[in-house]
Motif scaffolding. Structure first.
Motif, PDB file in Angstrom:
ATOM      1  N   ALA A 264      -6.650  86.525 122.906  1.00 22.28           N
ATOM      2  CA  ALA A 264      -6.612  85.083 122.662  1.00 22.28           C
ATOM      3  C   ALA A 264      -7.805  84.367 123.299  1.00 22.28           C
ATOM      4  CB  ALA A 264      -5.300  84.507 123.188  1.00 22.28           C
ATOM      5  N   GLY A 265      -8.703  85.160 123.866  1.00 20.80           N
ATOM      6  CA  GLY A 265      -9.918  84.568 124.437  1.00 20.80           C
ATOM      7  C   GLY A 265      -9.799  84.167 125.890  1.00 20.80           C
ATOM      8  N   ASN A 266      -8.699  84.537 126.528  1.00 22.97           N
ATOM      9  CA  ASN A 266      -8.529  84.192 127.946  1.00 22.97           C
ATOM     10  C   ASN A 266      -9.337  85.132 128.832  1.00 22.97           C
ATOM     11  OD1 ASN A 266      -6.483  82.081 127.646  1.00 22.97           O
ATOM     12  ND2 ASN A 266      -5.211  83.748 126.863  1.00 22.97           N
ATOM     13  N   ARG A 267      -9.724  84.639 129.963  1.00 29.14           N
ATOM     14  CA  ARG A 267     -10.510  85.411 130.922  1.00 29.14           C
ATOM     15  C   ARG A 267      -9.982  85.186 132.327  1.00 29.14           C
ATOM     16  NH1 ARG A 267     -11.660  87.392 126.967  1.00 29.14           N
ATOM     17  NH2 ARG A 267     -13.537  87.218 125.711  1.00 29.14           N
ATOM     18  N   THR A 268     -10.040  86.259 133.129  1.00 32.21           N
ATOM     19  CA  THR A 268      -9.824  86.070 134.564  1.00 32.21           C
ATOM     20  C   THR A 268     -11.204  86.024 135.217  1.00 32.21           C
ATOM     21  OG1 THR A 268      -9.850  88.396 135.167  1.00 32.21           O
ATOM     22  CG2 THR A 268      -7.744  87.511 134.413  1.00 32.21           C
TER      23      THR A 268
ATOM     24  N   LEU B  91      -1.936  86.977 135.098  1.00 37.24           N
ATOM     25  CA  LEU B  91      -3.293  86.910 134.560  1.00 37.24           C
ATOM     26  C   LEU B  91      -3.880  85.515 134.762  1.00 37.24           C
ATOM     27  CD1 LEU B  91      -2.807  88.925 131.238  1.00 37.24           C
ATOM     28  CD2 LEU B  91      -3.842  89.720 133.364  1.00 37.24           C
ATOM     29  N   GLU B  92      -3.049  84.528 134.562  1.00 38.78           N
ATOM     30  CA  GLU B  92      -3.543  83.155 134.738  1.00 38.78           C
ATOM     31  C   GLU B  92      -3.915  82.869 136.190  1.00 38.78           C
ATOM     32  OE1 GLU B  92      -0.379  81.100 132.808  1.00 38.78           O
ATOM     33  OE2 GLU B  92      -1.127  81.761 130.852  1.00 38.78           O
TER      34      GLU B  92
ATOM     35  N   ARG C 116     -11.192  94.361 130.566  1.00 36.41           N
ATOM     36  CA  ARG C 116      -9.905  93.656 130.516  1.00 36.41           C
ATOM     37  C   ARG C 116      -9.132  94.010 131.772  1.00 36.41           C
ATOM     38  NH1 ARG C 116      -6.038  97.341 130.171  1.00 36.41           N
ATOM     39  NH2 ARG C 116      -6.223  99.099 128.721  1.00 36.41           N
TER      40      ARG C 116
ATOM     41  N   TRP D 164       1.579  87.245 131.946  1.00 36.04           N
ATOM     42  CA  TRP D 164       0.631  86.145 131.724  1.00 36.04           C
ATOM     43  C   TRP D 164       0.501  85.257 132.950  1.00 36.04           C
ATOM     44  CZ3 TRP D 164       3.364  85.371 126.396  1.00 36.04           C
ATOM     45  CH2 TRP D 164       2.887  86.330 125.500  1.00 36.04           C
TER      46      TRP D 164
ATOM     47  N   TRP E 275      -3.244  88.621 125.659  1.00 32.67           N
ATOM     48  CA  TRP E 275      -3.807  87.527 126.450  1.00 32.67           C
ATOM     49  C   TRP E 275      -5.335  87.504 126.348  1.00 32.67           C
ATOM     50  CZ3 TRP E 275      -6.609  86.614 131.080  1.00 32.67           C
ATOM     51  CH2 TRP E 275      -6.399  85.368 131.667  1.00 32.67           C
ATOM     52  N   HIS E 276      -5.926  88.687 126.458  1.00 35.36           N
ATOM     53  CA  HIS E 276      -7.390  88.748 126.348  1.00 35.36           C
ATOM     54  C   HIS E 276      -7.847  88.500 124.913  1.00 35.36           C
ATOM     55  CE1 HIS E 276      -8.386  89.710 130.461  1.00 35.36           C
ATOM     56  NE2 HIS E 276      -7.498  90.692 130.485  1.00 35.36           N
TER      57      HIS E 276
END
Lengths: 211, 354
Positions: free
Chosen positions: B345-349, B310-311, B27, B307, B342-343
């Motif tokens: 929720a399934g988000n990825r960088t 991260l986005e 993460r 966020w 954020w992670h």
């Protein structure tokens, strides 16, 4: 004392309490089922810190008319069960200035004006309305009441009803609070200057911006 | 590594070191290249300014709260920017618990390059020794769990402290050769202090060099500092996080060419634009606003800024600079919370695998 739980949001902080070994002490706020409540809290673990929480909460009750909530030390709320954000900040700062060894009593609703020979008097009108009167105004020295009313409105987020009447939006009586604000309303500029200085202290600026 | 590969849970230290290398992480790490000390944390562990800037045990104890109380992946014991300046002989205003120590720049100690004297025992002086000992304590106490970040001031900042801001800036306009000579003479102190911190156990060092966006142009950065920063990256034996305040997007391309591991960037720069400029050549870390957000707003607004970073794919998030000493703890704790949410929720960088 550890980190307080997530529902609390800090309202105001005194970074160095001159009446308790320079500990930091703060007022927090949370939304409870029956309305917002405040909590005096310090992270200091010194033996005197717990007692200071109690004395400061007591000062909020006497100087601002807040009431204790439940068994938790330092927990208070406005009797109207709403939250007066700016008034709460300023009440906390004023309460922290009070030396705990001195007698604690609510301020009077009338004070001698610091700039004229007038006496400024607050007259409760009911339903959270307060008239500001200036005894001793003359043709040469006009009434200070409108200026004091405007300053009160700004200090405590009150509504103005005409030039000389201020109104708490909650519609409830707050005699102690308005009396406390009255002493500061006489020199609004000094209050704002003090707050500005407080906000800038402890902010690191780049060497290029330092004096 | 592809986006579909799974990464085993990392320790905070592993996470930070990987992000500094722009490698995959489990993460996004929460990193503070500069201070996160507050008056409330000082009370919590009974380690207050000014003593916590001068006594290693207190410095280490206060720094540890960045991990133990705030949940950051790093700790950073060098709260102020005056340790080397004090060791060099600058007059210091040590201040009280609720304010930063500062160099009395109205009383500069040097007037010409020939005045510069970096003492042989610079690293044995109390205010540099304090940092080195605090790093050793942190390494001993925290083991390999957390990334320890030190700090060594760059020559531009040292010149401000020792010559005064205005005289040095005027000199940089009038006499480029003399300006470069000054920077050359300070650089060995920067390198020596950085090396010593790695030897003491630091995992990375922040290198503040205040060629700030408000006073120094991008062209100046290239003329005076880019080559020096490249030399630091080569000679200091570990990852360096360059710190420059203000709007610096006009020099980020140059900074990205220095070989430094990361750039600690200010909220005056847009995350997506900054990421596009550096184009994977250097990691970015920051850029949560201090005065308006961390100090004056609430956790919800802090999370929005996290966020946004991260986005944009920023490798490490954290405050943009040393936070105000009255910053609410709940706002600082909101940074790692926002990253986890954020992670979760399934988000990825681009560098966080599934």
């Amino acid at each position: 004392m550890g980190v307080i739980d997530d529902r609390w949001r800090r309202v105001e902080l005194v970074p160095m309490d001159p009446h308790c070994s320079d500990i930091s002490i703060a007022l927090y706020r949370a939304e409870e089922a029956d309305g917002p409540v405040g909590l005096v809290h310090t992270y200091s673990t010194t033996s005197e810190a717990r007692a200071r929480v109690g004395s400061l909460a007591r000062a909020l009750q006497v100087l601002g008319g807040l009431e204790p909530v439940g068994e938790q030390p330092g927990c208070v709320r406005f009797v109207c069960r709403t939250w007066h954000a700016l008034a709460a900040k300023r009440l906390f700062l004023e309460a922290a200035k009070h030396n705990p060894v001195q007698p604690l009593e609510a301020r009077a609703l009338d004070v001698p004006d610091t700039r004229t020979a007038q006496t400024i008097r607050i007259e409760p009108l009911g339903a959270g309305r307060y008239a500001v009167r200036a005894d001793g105004a003359t043709d040469e020295v006009p009434s200070r009441a409108p200026a004091i009313a405007a300053a009160l409105a700004k200090l405590a987020e009150l509504e103005l009803a005409g030039d000389e009447v201020v109104v708490f939006p909650c519609g409830h009586e707050h005699d102690a609070l308005v009396a406390l604000m009255l002493t500061r309303a006489q020199n609004l500029r000094a209050v704002l200057r003090e707050e500005e200085m407080k906000a800038s202290r402890g902010v690191l600026v780049a060497p290029s911006a330092q004096q | 590594m592809t986006m579909t590969e799974t990464i085993a849970p990392m320790t905070s230290r592993e996470r930070v070191l990987a992000a500094l290398r722009r490698e995959s992480v489990d993460r996004t790490p929460v990193v503070n290249p500069t201070s996160v000390a507050t008056v409330e944390l000082m009370d919590m562990v009974d380690a207050r300014f000014p003593e916590a800037n001068r006594e290693p045990e207190l410095m280490a104890r206060l720094a540890a709260t960045g991990h133990t109380e705030l949940g950051f992946d790093s700790v950073m014991p060098v709260f102020s920017i005056i340790q080397e300046s004090s060791a060099l002989g600058c007059k210091i205003q040590w201040e009280q618990k609720d304010n930063w120590p500062t160099v009395k720049m109205g009383e500069p100690i040097y007037e010409t390059p020939d005045d510069i004297h970096v003492p042989d025992d610079l690293l044995e002086r109390p205010d540099t020794q304090c940092v080195l000992e605090a790093i050793r304590i942190l390494r001993r106490e925290l083991g390999e769990e957390v990334a320890i970040i030190g700090k060594t001031m760059g020559p531009w900042s040292q010149a401000y402290h020792c010559f005064g801001v205005e005289p040095f800036l005027l000199l940089s306009l009038d006499d480029p050769d003399e300006t470069k000579l000054i920077l050359q003479r300070f650089k060995e102190a920067t390198i020596a202090f950085g090396q010593a911190q790695f030897e003491a156990g630091a995992d990375a060092v922040t290198l503040p060099d205040h060629a700030t966006g408000d006073l120094v142009s991008g062209e100046y950065y290239r003329r005076y500092l880019q080559e020096l920063h490249h030399e630091f990256a080569e000679r200091i034996p570990g990852p360096i996080i360059l710190h420059i305040c203000g709007k610096t997007v006009d020099r980020m391309d140059s900074i990205a060419q220095t070989g430094m591991a990361a750039f600690h960037y200010d909220s005056k720069n847009e995350p997506a634009e900054s990421m596009a400029v550096v184009d994977g050549r250097i990691s970015l870390v920051g850029n949560i606003n201090n005065p308006e957000t961390l100090f004056a707003k609430g956790p919800a607004e802090v999370k929005q800024e996290v966020w946004k970073n991260l986005e944009a794919g920023v490798q490490m998030v954290g405050p943009e600079c040393a936070i105000p000493l009255q910053t609410p703890i709940e706002n600082l704790r909101a940074i790692p919370e926002a990253v986890r949410e954020w992670h979760a929720a399934g988000n990825r960088t681009p560098t966080t695998a599934a």
